[in-house]
Design an enzyme around this catalytic site. Structure first.
Site, PDB file in Angstrom:
ATOM      1  N   HIS A   1      -7.722  -5.865  -0.189  1.00 10.53           N
ATOM      2  CA  HIS A   1      -6.454  -4.995   0.474  1.00 10.53           C
ATOM      3  C   HIS A   1      -5.760  -5.785   1.363  1.00 10.53           C
ATOM      4  CE1 HIS A   1      -4.398  -1.307   0.340  1.00 10.53           C
ATOM      5  NE2 HIS A   1      -4.408  -1.197   1.548  1.00 10.53           N
TER       6      HIS A   1
ATOM      7  N   SER B   1       0.777  -1.322  -0.176  1.00 14.30           N
ATOM      8  CA  SER B   1       0.070   0.013  -0.051  1.00 14.30           C
ATOM      9  C   SER B   1       0.832   1.119   0.040  1.00 14.30           C
ATOM     10  CB  SER B   1      -1.061   0.037   1.118  1.00 14.30           C
ATOM     11  OG  SER B   1      -1.982   0.998   1.051  1.00 14.30           O
TER      12      SER B   1
ATOM     13  N   ASP C   1      -9.779  -4.897  -4.306  1.00  9.08           N
ATOM     14  CA  ASP C   1      -9.391  -4.001  -3.532  1.00  9.08           C
ATOM     15  C   ASP C   1     -10.187  -2.582  -3.517  1.00  9.08           C
ATOM     16  OD1 ASP C   1      -7.801  -2.152  -1.946  1.00  9.08           O
ATOM     17  OD2 ASP C   1      -5.911  -3.399  -2.500  1.00  9.08           O
TER      18      ASP C   1
END
Length: 226
Positions: free
Chosen positions: A192, A107, A165
């Site tokens: 995610h 991320s 996601d």
């Protein structure tokens, strides 16, 4: 790097995580990579203020902010703060806890890892890494960060993105992959997180195997989707 030892990956966690939290959430990944690669995480230098997940001893952290104490991946922040300190923290970890062969970012950590790749590709001696695995990554929208993406980044990368996601949508990760020369792209049906089902495990091992050969000289990864 040599064939006699596992590769070493410096792990860069996501926003509102930390070294300890990332270690806890990547147990399955570390197990999948056992014997091939060792994952060593480092905490971002900036505590994220407030939040229900602040336990005091291990506050959630971030690599940079798009606003005062906040971060949104899609925001074209006019005055992003904290990135230089984070680049210095990564350089220090590479120097003090190395040697490391590559990076694994998740991320916001993957976005930072991409910036490190750009600097490495330009010859920055602070970042002696040969490759990166970028999970749920994205390119920063901040105009001040645009210079990282102006030239194709010539460092081998595996880009991992989830079709479901809802935090970093797959198109954002594909956009980041297009900033690299011959990126390898791995999609998965999940959200995610760092996926470690059998297809993803094989992709990780196949990619990392490129860097076990030739006493540190990587074979050329084959660009495209997995």
């Amino acid at each position: 790097m040599s064939e006699g030892r596992p590769l070493r990956l410096l792990g860069l966690h996501g926003y509102r995580q930390s070294e300890r939290r990332f270690h806890q959430r990547t147990g399955a990944l570390r197990k999948a990579l056992r014997g091939c690669a060792e994952l060593v995480a480092v905490s971002a230098p900036h505590p994220v203020p407030g939040g229900e997940d602040d336990d005091g001893d291990d506050p959630p952290r971030g690599w940079w902010f798009s606003g005062p104490g906040t971060f949104e991946a899609g925001e074209a922040a006019a005055a992003p703060a904290g990135l230089e300190e984070s680049l210095s923290a990564v350089a220090a970890a590479l120097a003090e806890r190395g040697p490391f062969d590559g990076l694994l970012g998740f991320s916001q950590g993957a976005a930072l890892a991409a910036m490190v790749c750009a600097l490495r590709a330009r010859g920055d001696p602070r970042f002696p890494v040969a490759f990166a695995i970028l999970v749920a990554g994205f390119a920063s929208r901040a105009p001040a960060h645009g210079h990282f993406y102006r030239e194709p980044i010539a460092l081998p990368t595996l880009h991992v993105m989830g079709d479901a996601d809802a935090v970093i949508a797959a198109p954002l990760s594909r956009e980041l992959a297009q900033c690299f020369v011959e990126p390898v792209v791995l999609t998965h049906p999940g959200g995610h997180f760092v996926p470690v089902a059998a297809p993803q495990k094989k992709a990780y091992l196949d990619f990392l195997d490129l860097f076990h050969h030739g006493q540190g000289q990587a074979e050329s990864p084959r660009a495209g989707a997995i």
